[in-house]
Design an enzyme around this catalytic site. Structure first.
Site, PDB file in Angstrom:
ATOM      1  N   ASP A   1       0.997  -1.367   0.021  1.00  0.00           N
ATOM      2  CA  ASP A   1      -0.071  -0.063  -0.130  1.00  0.00           C
ATOM      3  C   ASP A   1       0.977   1.546   0.041  1.00  0.00           C
ATOM      4  O   ASP A   1       2.138   1.076  -0.056  1.00  0.00           O
ATOM      5  CB  ASP A   1      -0.950  -0.089   1.243  1.00  0.00           C
ATOM      6  CG  ASP A   1      -0.344  -0.061   2.564  1.00  0.00           C
ATOM      7  OD1 ASP A   1       1.149   0.387   2.595  1.00  0.00           O
ATOM      8  OD2 ASP A   1      -0.855  -0.324   3.542  1.00  0.00           O
ATOM      9  N   ALA A   2       0.275   2.360   0.137  1.00  0.00           N
ATOM     10  CA  ALA A   2       0.865   3.899   0.059  1.00  0.00           C
ATOM     11  C   ALA A   2       1.933   3.706   1.290  1.00  0.00           C
ATOM     12  O   ALA A   2       3.072   4.529   0.914  1.00  0.00           O
ATOM     13  CB  ALA A   2       0.168   4.893   0.091  1.00  0.00           C
TER      14      ALA A   2
END
Length: 141
Positions: free
Chosen positions: A23-24
């Site tokens: 994810d980020a």
């Protein structure tokens, strides 16, 4: 990715965490553990000489009926993961896998119990696991 390792009753599959898996924040997105576990089950079948594509041509498929997943810790970019798979229960038309995902340090990341059913895809109904597969799985126990 390294070669799968199979011992009596279990199968180990390794994979590397890529950027696309995170994810980020650089942490593996939780749903990707399900994908990793699926790959490990598929590779175990392949190592036993079982090609799922042949059975699909015969309108037979294996579908996940239930998943219990317990996330313990996070995997991150570039980790080398090992997915260890064992058959917990083998029945006429279903089997339950226990899968454990660890990182290169041996840290437990995720535990899964996956119930897979054998299904006639044309009728969308459960059916017996073909003898060829049942025999191979029984020998692997």
């Amino acid at each position: 990715m390294s070669e799968p390792n199979s011992t009596q009753g279990s199968f180990d599959y390794q994979l590397r965490v890529y950027y696309e898996d995170t994810d980020a924040g650089g942490i593996v997105y939780y749903a990707n553990y399900l994908k990793f576990a699926e790959r490990a089950r598929t590779e175990w079948l392949r190592s036993l000489g079982i090609s799922q594509s042949i059975f699909l041509e015969q309108n037979l498929g294996f579908v996940v009926r239930r998943v219990e997943m317990d996330n313990k810790a996070s995997a991150t970019l570039d980790d080398l993961l090992t997915i260890s798979t064992t058959i917990k229960q083998l029945k006429k038309a279903s089997l339950t896998f226990e899968q454990v995902i660890t990182n290169q340090d041996g840290t437990l990341l995720c535990q899964l119990n996956v119930l897979v059913a054998s299904v006639n895809l044309q009728r969308a109904k459960p059916c017996a696991i073909p003898e060829q597969i049942l025999g191979a799985l029984t020998r692997a126990l």
